[in-house]
Structure formats: structure tokens, C-alpha cells
Design an enzyme around this catalytic site. Structure first.
Site, short mmCIF file in Angstrom:
data_model
loop_
_atom_site.label_atom_id
_atom_site.label_comp_id
_atom_site.label_asym_id
_atom_site.label_seq_id
_atom_site.Cartn_x
_atom_site.Cartn_y
_atom_site.Cartn_z
N LYS A 154 -17.05 -6.48 8.02
CA LYS A 154 -16.48 -7.28 7.59
C LYS A 154 -15.23 -7.37 8.51
CE LYS A 154 -13.27 -6.48 3.35
NZ LYS A 154 -12.24 -5.83 2.56
N SER A 174 -3.02 -7.46 3.27
CA SER A 174 -2.69 -7.34 4.78
C SER A 174 -3.17 -8.52 5.89
CB SER A 174 -4.09 -6.02 5.21
OG SER A 174 -3.62 -5.37 4.19
N HIS A 181 0.53 -1.19 0.45
CA HIS A 181 -0.40 0.50 0.00
C HIS A 181 1.11 1.19 -0.36
CE1 HIS A 181 -2.96 -2.44 2.35
NE2 HIS A 181 -3.77 -2.71 0.97
N ARG A 209 -2.55 -6.36 -8.07
CA ARG A 209 -1.52 -7.49 -8.22
C ARG A 209 -1.95 -8.87 -8.72
NH1 ARG A 209 -3.52 -7.95 -1.41
NH2 ARG A 209 -5.27 -7.51 -2.83
#
Ligand code: ADP
Length: 171
Positions: free
Chosen positions: A49, A136, A25, A98
């Protein structure tokens, strides 16, 4: 914070969960900060979430990890990202790309957003090869089992993760 620019076309909004912020990030933010007058890092508040860090903790970690970037603002937002962009009259939404799996998700989000707000453009920035597989989620797995974090996340996040999981192990 006082706006760094009055021209909303010179502002890029980079939304995400950032639970927690990783070096992948940070790399995207550094690169976007060189292209735009201002970058807004938008922490999407999605209560459905499950997250490791609270919004305030994530905000603090992002701030402490981006001391070197002067033209960045960090905010959190409930609801749709495009509604935030509309409120601020911003037109540029940045996402990092990605592995191949990101592509399908990003193209569908970009299409939906384009239907809801045609004036907003999604800009995709390719992850650097060294961060291509960094997420993450994987960082939290490494931290949970006491693995080395220094090449994955900024120093304040290394400490926060170690603390969080050390406490867990003591309990
Ligand atoms: P989200 O839950 O919205 O995908 P993330 O915090 O996981 O939020 O990611 C925010 C953005 O950063 C996404 O566009 C994601 O693809 C991108 N990103 C995540 N990790 C990396 C990385 N290692 N390198 C480059 N971009 C990344």
C-alpha cells in the site's frame, strides 16, 4: 514499554494504516482508552500500500498526538493483525465505523477474522458526526492543495503535512 495490565482481556488493539493519524482516530482512541485498561495502536505495515509517511514517522506522529493518553502503546506489525493479537493473547480488536461503505468492509473482515481466530472479537465504535467523513486520504488531498488542516488532524500532523507538501511544491 512495560505492560500496563497483565490481563489480556483488558487490552484493546486498534489496528490501521494511520497515514497519518487524524482527529477521528484520536477520538476513537480516547473513547477506547476509557473503556479498557490499555489500548494498543497497531500500525499495520503493508508495503504493497503506497504511503505518505514511513512507519517510524507515523509512530512518532501518533505518539506526539496522544501525549494526553497514558494507557496507550504504539506498535507496528508486519502480517495479519489477528496474528499480533494471538501473539499477545489479546481478544479485542477495535475498529471505527464511519460511512456506510466502512460497514461492508468491516463486516467481511470481521467474518474472516472470526473464522481464523474465533476467540477474537471485533468491536465497532461509531465515528462522531463531526468526523464521519474524515479520512487520512481526504486529509492528504487537503494538504496537497494547501487547505486548512487544524480541524482535521492533531497539531504535530498539521506541521508534518505542511512540511511534506511545501517541500514537494518547491521541488
Ligand atoms: P485502514 O487502512 O486499516 O482502514 P485507517 O488508518 O484508515 O486504516 O483506519 C483505521 C481505523 O480507524 C478503521 O477502523 C477506520 O474505519 C477507522 N477510522 C478512520 N477514520 C476515522 C474517523 N474519522 N472516525 C472514526 N474512525 C475512523
Amino acid at each position: 514499554m512495560k505492560p500496563l495490565t497483565t490481563d489480556p482481556r483488558r487490552i484493546a488493539v486498534y489496528p490501521g494504516s494511520f497515514d497519518p493519524i487524524t482527529l477521528g482516530h484520536v477520538d476513537i482512541i480516547n473513547r477506547v482508552a476509557r473503556l479498557y485498561d490499555q489500548v494498543i495502536v497497531l500500525i499495520a505495515n503493508a508495503p504493497e500500500k503506497p504511503s505518505l509517511f514511513s512507519i517510524q514517522e507515523r509512530k512518532d506522529l501518533i505518539r506526539r498526538s496522544l501525549n494526553h493518553v497514558v494507557n496507550v502503546e504504539i506498535v507496528s506489525h508486519d502480517g495479519l493483525t489477528i496474528d499480533f493479537l494471538k501473539q499477545r493473547n489479546c481478544h479485542v480488536l477495535v475498529r471505527g465505523l464511519r460511512a456506510v461503505v466502512d460497514f461492508e468492509y468491516e463486516i467481511s473482515m470481521s467474518n474472516i477474522n472470526n473464522k481464523l481466530a474465533p476467540e477474537i472479537e471485533t468491536i465497532l465504535i461509531f465515528a462522531r458526526p463531526e468526523y464521519y467523513f474524515l479520512s487520512s486520504r481526504s486529509v492528504k488531498e487537503v494538504a496537497r492543495y494547501g487547505g486548512a488542516l487544524d480541524e482535521l488532524v492533531p497539531l504535530p500532523v498539521v506541521k508534518a503535512l505542511q512540511q511534506r507538501f511545501q517541500l514537494d511544491r518547491k521541488e
